[in-house]
Design a protein around this motif. Structure first.
Motif, mmCIF file in Angstrom:
data_model
loop_
_atom_site.group_PDB
_atom_site.id
_atom_site.type_symbol
_atom_site.label_atom_id
_atom_site.label_comp_id
_atom_site.label_asym_id
_atom_site.label_seq_id
_atom_site.Cartn_x
_atom_site.Cartn_y
_atom_site.Cartn_z
ATOM 1 N N LYS A 179 78.297 -27.315 126.612
ATOM 2 C CA LYS A 179 77.111 -26.482 126.363
ATOM 3 C C LYS A 179 76.892 -26.268 124.869
ATOM 4 O O LYS A 179 75.767 -26.264 124.374
ATOM 5 C CB LYS A 179 77.293 -25.142 127.079
ATOM 6 C CG LYS A 179 76.168 -24.144 126.851
ATOM 7 C CD LYS A 179 76.496 -22.837 127.536
ATOM 8 C CE LYS A 179 75.436 -21.773 127.247
ATOM 9 N NZ LYS A 179 75.797 -20.472 127.861
ATOM 10 N N TRP A 215 78.010 -28.211 122.377
ATOM 11 C CA TRP A 215 78.395 -29.473 121.738
ATOM 12 C C TRP A 215 77.949 -29.555 120.279
ATOM 13 O O TRP A 215 78.710 -29.909 119.394
ATOM 14 C CB TRP A 215 77.820 -30.637 122.527
ATOM 15 C CG TRP A 215 78.431 -31.969 122.236
ATOM 16 C CD1 TRP A 215 78.160 -32.763 121.170
ATOM 17 C CD2 TRP A 215 79.399 -32.664 123.026
ATOM 18 N NE1 TRP A 215 78.894 -33.922 121.232
ATOM 19 C CE2 TRP A 215 79.671 -33.891 122.369
ATOM 20 C CE3 TRP A 215 80.063 -32.393 124.211
ATOM 21 C CZ2 TRP A 215 80.565 -34.833 122.866
ATOM 22 C CZ3 TRP A 215 80.954 -33.326 124.715
ATOM 23 C CH2 TRP A 215 81.207 -34.513 124.036
ATOM 24 N N GLU A 216 76.676 -29.210 120.024
ATOM 25 C CA GLU A 216 76.128 -29.346 118.673
ATOM 26 C C GLU A 216 76.535 -28.206 117.737
ATOM 27 O O GLU A 216 76.250 -28.266 116.532
ATOM 28 C CB GLU A 216 74.600 -29.429 118.716
ATOM 29 C CG GLU A 216 74.053 -30.787 119.128
ATOM 30 C CD GLU A 216 74.222 -31.023 120.635
ATOM 31 O OE1 GLU A 216 74.302 -30.018 121.382
ATOM 32 O OE2 GLU A 216 74.284 -32.193 121.060
ATOM 33 N N ASN A 223 76.600 -28.714 132.922
ATOM 34 C CA ASN A 223 77.149 -28.876 131.570
ATOM 35 C C ASN A 223 78.244 -29.933 131.531
ATOM 36 O O ASN A 223 78.345 -30.703 130.564
ATOM 37 C CB ASN A 223 77.685 -27.544 131.053
ATOM 38 C CG ASN A 223 76.576 -26.560 130.735
ATOM 39 O OD1 ASN A 223 75.450 -26.964 130.430
ATOM 40 N ND2 ASN A 223 76.873 -25.269 130.812
ATOM 41 N N ARG A 250 73.332 -42.833 132.460
ATOM 42 C CA ARG A 250 73.088 -43.214 131.058
ATOM 43 C C ARG A 250 72.415 -44.584 130.988
ATOM 44 O O ARG A 250 71.466 -44.782 130.213
ATOM 45 C CB ARG A 250 74.415 -43.217 130.297
ATOM 46 C CG ARG A 250 74.279 -43.682 128.843
ATOM 47 C CD ARG A 250 75.591 -43.521 128.086
ATOM 48 N NE ARG A 250 75.492 -44.119 126.775
ATOM 49 C CZ ARG A 250 75.844 -45.383 126.500
ATOM 50 N NH1 ARG A 250 76.333 -46.156 127.475
ATOM 51 N NH2 ARG A 250 75.702 -45.882 125.286
ATOM 52 N N LYS A 259 77.452 -37.220 126.861
ATOM 53 C CA LYS A 259 77.618 -37.195 125.404
ATOM 54 C C LYS A 259 78.933 -37.865 124.986
ATOM 55 O O LYS A 259 79.002 -38.514 123.932
ATOM 56 C CB LYS A 259 77.572 -35.756 124.901
ATOM 57 C CG LYS A 259 76.192 -35.123 125.045
ATOM 58 C CD LYS A 259 76.168 -33.687 124.545
ATOM 59 C CE LYS A 259 74.758 -33.109 124.635
ATOM 60 N NZ LYS A 259 74.695 -31.709 124.169
ATOM 61 N N TYR A 284 68.682 -38.142 130.694
ATOM 62 C CA TYR A 284 70.068 -38.465 131.056
ATOM 63 C C TYR A 284 70.501 -37.746 132.335
ATOM 64 O O TYR A 284 71.214 -38.308 133.169
ATOM 65 C CB TYR A 284 71.017 -38.060 129.925
ATOM 66 C CG TYR A 284 71.060 -39.009 128.748
ATOM 67 C CD1 TYR A 284 71.295 -40.362 128.950
ATOM 68 C CD2 TYR A 284 70.887 -38.553 127.447
ATOM 69 C CE1 TYR A 284 71.343 -41.252 127.877
ATOM 70 C CE2 TYR A 284 70.939 -39.423 126.363
ATOM 71 C CZ TYR A 284 71.169 -40.770 126.575
ATOM 72 O OH TYR A 284 71.221 -41.638 125.506
ATOM 73 N N THR A 285 70.103 -36.493 132.474
ATOM 74 C CA THR A 285 70.607 -35.666 133.578
ATOM 75 C C THR A 285 69.706 -35.687 134.807
ATOM 76 O O THR A 285 70.062 -35.097 135.838
ATOM 77 C CB THR A 285 70.777 -34.211 133.116
ATOM 78 O OG1 THR A 285 69.514 -33.717 132.636
ATOM 79 C CG2 THR A 285 71.810 -34.105 132.008
ATOM 80 N N THR A 345 66.070 -38.258 125.838
ATOM 81 C CA THR A 345 66.250 -36.809 125.904
ATOM 82 C C THR A 345 67.368 -36.450 126.876
ATOM 83 O O THR A 345 67.765 -37.266 127.725
ATOM 84 C CB THR A 345 64.963 -36.120 126.356
ATOM 85 O OG1 THR A 345 64.664 -36.531 127.703
ATOM 86 C CG2 THR A 345 63.803 -36.464 125.423
ATOM 87 N N GLU A 346 67.845 -35.224 126.766
ATOM 88 C CA GLU A 346 68.898 -34.742 127.674
ATOM 89 C C GLU A 346 68.395 -34.768 129.118
ATOM 90 O O GLU A 346 69.146 -35.088 130.043
ATOM 91 C CB GLU A 346 69.326 -33.316 127.285
ATOM 92 C CG GLU A 346 70.188 -33.252 126.037
ATOM 93 C CD GLU A 346 70.727 -31.847 125.798
ATOM 94 O OE1 GLU A 346 70.470 -30.947 126.635
ATOM 95 O OE2 GLU A 346 71.417 -31.643 124.782
ATOM 96 N N TYR A 347 67.126 -34.423 129.314
ATOM 97 C CA TYR A 347 66.584 -34.389 130.673
ATOM 98 C C TYR A 347 66.608 -35.774 131.298
ATOM 99 O O TYR A 347 66.917 -35.937 132.478
ATOM 100 C CB TYR A 347 65.149 -33.849 130.673
ATOM 101 C CG TYR A 347 64.506 -33.921 132.038
ATOM 102 C CD1 TYR A 347 64.897 -33.054 133.062
ATOM 103 C CD2 TYR A 347 63.542 -34.896 132.324
ATOM 104 C CE1 TYR A 347 64.336 -33.152 134.324
ATOM 105 C CE2 TYR A 347 62.978 -34.999 133.581
ATOM 106 C CZ TYR A 347 63.385 -34.122 134.579
ATOM 107 O OH TYR A 347 62.840 -34.209 135.836
ATOM 108 N N LEU A 363 76.500 -33.283 131.583
ATOM 109 C CA LEU A 363 75.896 -33.568 130.284
ATOM 110 C C LEU A 363 76.969 -33.856 129.230
ATOM 111 O O LEU A 363 76.803 -34.742 128.384
ATOM 112 C CB LEU A 363 75.032 -32.381 129.842
ATOM 113 C CG LEU A 363 74.287 -32.533 128.515
ATOM 114 C CD1 LEU A 363 73.362 -33.744 128.554
ATOM 115 C CD2 LEU A 363 73.503 -31.270 128.199
#
Length: 827
Positions: A677, A679-680, A805, A711, A812, A728-729, A724-726, A808
């Protein structure tokens, strides 16, 4: 080619990394760390080989071979195979390489064969045929045969768990038998065939450490003993035979004298022996343990330091009067002489007291010296000359008396102690037990004369006032702390070693897993000193210096740390007072530090805020004991492998800011979800994949399988340069939506499977891959539902954010691994 200290520590560190927490499963060492046993044998072999080298029995290369043969002597345990299957030259070479060995000479065929022989013959029943081969091979001379026996001795010796070797006389005799074998093969050049040992029955922190330090020097100097091992409770030496000719009483007397003459003790007594307070000159009880000339020197220093505010001559006369008052109390038949000497020096009677704010004006009027032309320094010399004889006769020196009494009760030499005196002193220690004025507030020893008021001048910054509910009713202030003479000695020893009670300090105490060979202690001490001074070779592995500093007071310079080496190692670490108040949090950081220390060197670790340790404090069965540990620390110690790895990323990062959020999570996977969650948010970001993997974020096989598919689908289906994250998920989120739609009351598992497959099919054109994803998702539901899909559905819905999470985070992680792989190929 004698192996360098830093190389030895590096090899030990790599061995511990390789073996981790592997333990002996059977035999006399069952339950003990294999790495710690190999380390002990290596250093004992090295130490004995160094001595044999000094006597021209072995060559310099044999010293290095002794260390590595000792480190590898249980090859079967290192490689988890039988001894016959694990002692080939190639396997020995492979293990040496894994330990980072840099000495090229060690890999010469002949040297590898010598190590092989030591590995094969270190036990009474070595490999069948090896001894026959050894005797036939002309290349193996007497020196190699001696080397095999050196390893054999070290392996046997590591069965001792205490310096009291009399507890296992058969083992002691067996070790001495090997030493006699070495003597025979060396044609008598090696003459130390007996084991000499001294034991202190009771541990008292720095008092014990300082006694061992002084005793070690005394035994080496006076009895020509060679130190071989340091246990927490004593010392072991190699000797030339029976060294007990000197009566124990004589040894105790000499040891007590040397202890009180020790530079640290002398400094601790001198430092606050004479002080200047609002009531005037004050003398500590231990001031009279010094020679008169040192006491007068201290009084002279104090007097001169106050000359800007008061008449320094009057201050000196006041101090002289206090000294003569004390001598008068213990003077007996010499009292008249003391009074005459004082009047001769000061010019007025000893019983003429001056008090109040005008006392120095009064002294100036009474004493002719104050207004004389004689310098203060010359007057001080005259005082020493006139009073020395009376001072020797009338000064009461309690410390030596009680130190001798303490040693009589606790010191044992080669199993011998003064049993009659021990019983007498033991009974005395409970005399008048109960009333606070006659009972030590620290260790509960009691007695009319054994217990005295604590003095701030003798304590290591400890407040001498203490609360008690056993004093008189309605007393307006807390009474002074009462301590026994033994705790008083311990206070002085603690002060002498530079340890202080502090409101902003915790102390790591490192106890040897079994024992320290003396060379290991010296090696570790030198290595840490180099690191603290910034002169260590950067390629070497740190022993401990940077392991804990970064966790505590930020910006603290390494040079300011004081590490005390002895039979145990003390590391007092400064922390902020605010942190110390939050012991729940601080003890957690201390627990992580302790895990990292233990990972590097073979020790058990005690974490405490107290510097006045007693026997009970060091008697714990765990590898790590955090005194009064908070709930977070207990949680860390229950999962040592994970949190030790986590601790490696606390330095030069912002991970510490999230430590307690991680500790608040119920499971490791929950921690991995939090990492994903945020990560960044971590700096530097390169550490995040490692943190995610430490807590098992990459070990849910079904999630990893789904993440790999999702992925690939996202990359194939996206027209944008950045996915985008969306995107991927999306497959995973769609599968969860289908799970939410499913009604377990009216629909069966086949309907659930169909819903999941339909939702996933929207993300890919490949029906086979969609089926593969759906199967992995169903397997995942069964995993979290403990084999039941319906339970898995409820768990997933309830912990939706956590598993989203994790998914995701796995995406990553795959992206990071892909980028890293590309860079490595480009290089």
């Amino acid at each position: 080619m004698i192996v360098q200290d830093e190389q030895m520590l590096k090899s030990i560190y790599e061995l511990k990394k390789r073996l981790k927490e592997a333990k002996h499963e059977s035999g006399s060492k069952a339950g003990r760390s294999i790495a710690d046993h190999l380390t002990n044998v290596a250093f004992t072999s090295y130490l004995l080989a160094r001595y044999l080298y000094s006597r021209n029995v072995l060559d310099d290369r044999h010293v290095t071979l002794a260390f590595y043969a000792g480190l590898l002597h249980d090859m079967n345990k290192i490689l988890s195979r039988s001894l016959r299957q694990s002692s080939s030259l190639e396997e020995i070479k492979e293990v040496l390489n894994s330990l980072g060995v840099s000495e090229s000479d060690l890999f010469v065929q002949e040297n590898l064969q010598i190590i092989q022989m030591c590995v094969s013959l270190h036990q009474e029943t070595g490999l069948v045929g090896m001894e026959l081969l050894f005797n036939r091979e002309e290349k193996f001379d007497k020196k190699v045969k001696i080397l095999t026996k050196v390893i054999k001795f070290a392996d046997k010796f590591d069965n001792f768990t205490s310096a009291d070797l009399e507890k296992d006389r058969r083992l002691k005799e067996s070790c001495e038998s090997v030493l006699r074998e070495i003597q025979t093969v060396s044609d008598g050049k090696f003459d130390r065939t007996a084991l000499f040992h001294v034991v202190l029955k009771e541990y008292r922190g720095m008092l014990t450490e300082l006694i061992f330090e002084v005793l070690n020097d005394l035994l080496i100097e006076k009895h020509d003993l060679f130190p071989i091992a340091r246990f927490p409770n004593g010392l072991v030496y190699l000797s030339k035979g029976d060294q007990r000719e000197e009566p124990l009483e004589h040894l105790i007397c000499e040891l007590s004298r040397r202890f009180l003459d020790h530079e640290g003790i002398a400094r601790a007594i001198f430092e606050d022996s004479v002080t200047f307070e609002s009531t005037g000159v004050r003398l500590s009880s231990s001031a009279f343990e010094m020679e008169l000339n040192r006491l007068i020197d201290k009084l002279l220093m104090i007097s001169i330091s106050k000359k800007d505010k008061y008449n320094e001559r009057a201050i000196f006369i006041e101090g002289l009067q206090r000294i003569c008052d004390e001598l008068y109390k213990n003077g007996g038949s010499h009292r008249d002489s003391i009074k005459e000497k004082f009047k001769l020096l000061a010019g007025f009677n000893l019983d003429k007291k001056s008090t109040g704010q005008m006392r120095y004006e009064t002294i100036s009027r009474l004493s002719p010296f104050v207004n004389s032309s004689e310098s203060l320094e010359d007057f001080a010399k005259r005082c020493v000359s006139e009073l020395t004889d009376l001072y020797k006769k009338c000064s009461k020196r309690n410390l030596k008396t009680y130190l001798e009494r303490y040693l009589t009760m606790n010191l044992s030499v080669c199993g011998y102690n003064i049993a009659e005196q021990y019983t007498k002193e033991f009974v005395r220690s409970f005399h008048r037990y109960g009333p606070y004025k006659h009972t030590c507030s620290i260790c509960s020893t009691s007695g009319k004369h054994e217990v005295v008021e604590a003095e701030s001048a003798e304590t290591p910054s400890l407040k001498v006032q203490m609360f008690t509910n056993r004093g008189p009713a309605h007393k307006r202030m807390d009474p002074k702390r009462h301590i026994c003479q033994y705790c008083r000695l311990q206070f002085l020893a603690t002060k002498a070693k530079g340890l202080n009670y502090s409101d902003s300090q915790i102390v790591f105490v490192l106890l040897p897993e079994n024992y320290y060979p003396d060379s290991f202690l010296r090696t570790m001490e030198e290595q840490v000193k180099k690191e603290l001074n910034g002169t260590s070779n950067e390629s070497s592995q740190s022993a401990m210096s940077d392991v804990i500093v970064s966790l505590f007071k930020r910006g603290k310079k390494k040079e300011q740390l004081k590490i005390i080496f002895g039979n145990m190692v003390y590391l007092p670490i400064p922390v902020s007072r605010n942190d110390l108040k939050k012991w729940k949090s601080l003890s957690a950081m201390a627990a992580i530090s302790a895990l990292r220390i233990r990972y590097r060197i073979p020790v058990r670790v005690l974490v405490t805020t107290d510097v006045q340790l007693l026997q009970d404090d060091i008697e714990f069965d765990e590898n790590i004991w955090v005194k009064d540990a908070g709930v977070f620390a207990k949680k860390i110690l229950l999962n040592p492998g994970v949190w030790r790895q986590f601790g490696e990323y606390l330095r030069d990062t912002n991970v510490r800011d999230y430590l307690f959020e991680f500790l608040s999570q119920p499971t490791d996977l929950d921690v991995a979800a939090v990492i994903a969650k945020r990560w960044e948010d971590f700096k530097p970001m390169t550490i995040v994949p490692c943190l995610f993997k430490i807590f098992g974020g990459d070990r849910v096989e079904e999630i990893r399988k789904m993440a790999e598919l999702a992925r690939r689908w996202a990359l194939e289906g996206s027209s944008e340069s950045k996915v985008t994250e969306y995107q991927y998920t999306k497959p995973f989120l769609n599968a969860i939506k289908s799970v939410r739609k499913f009604d377990p009351k009216t629909e069966d598992e086949e309907v659930l499977e169909a819903l999941i497959f339909e939702s996933v099919s929207r993300s890919t054109d490949s029906q086979n891959e969609a089926k593969e994803f759906a199967d992995a998702f169903l397997s995942f539901l069964k995993r979290i539902g403990e084999g039941n899909l319906i339970n898995g559905r409820e768990t997933l819905i309830f912990n939706y954010a956590k598993y989203r999470n994790l998914f995701l985070g796995t995406i990553k992680l795959l992206i990071y691994e892909s980028r890293t792989s590309k860079k490595s190929k480009e290089v």
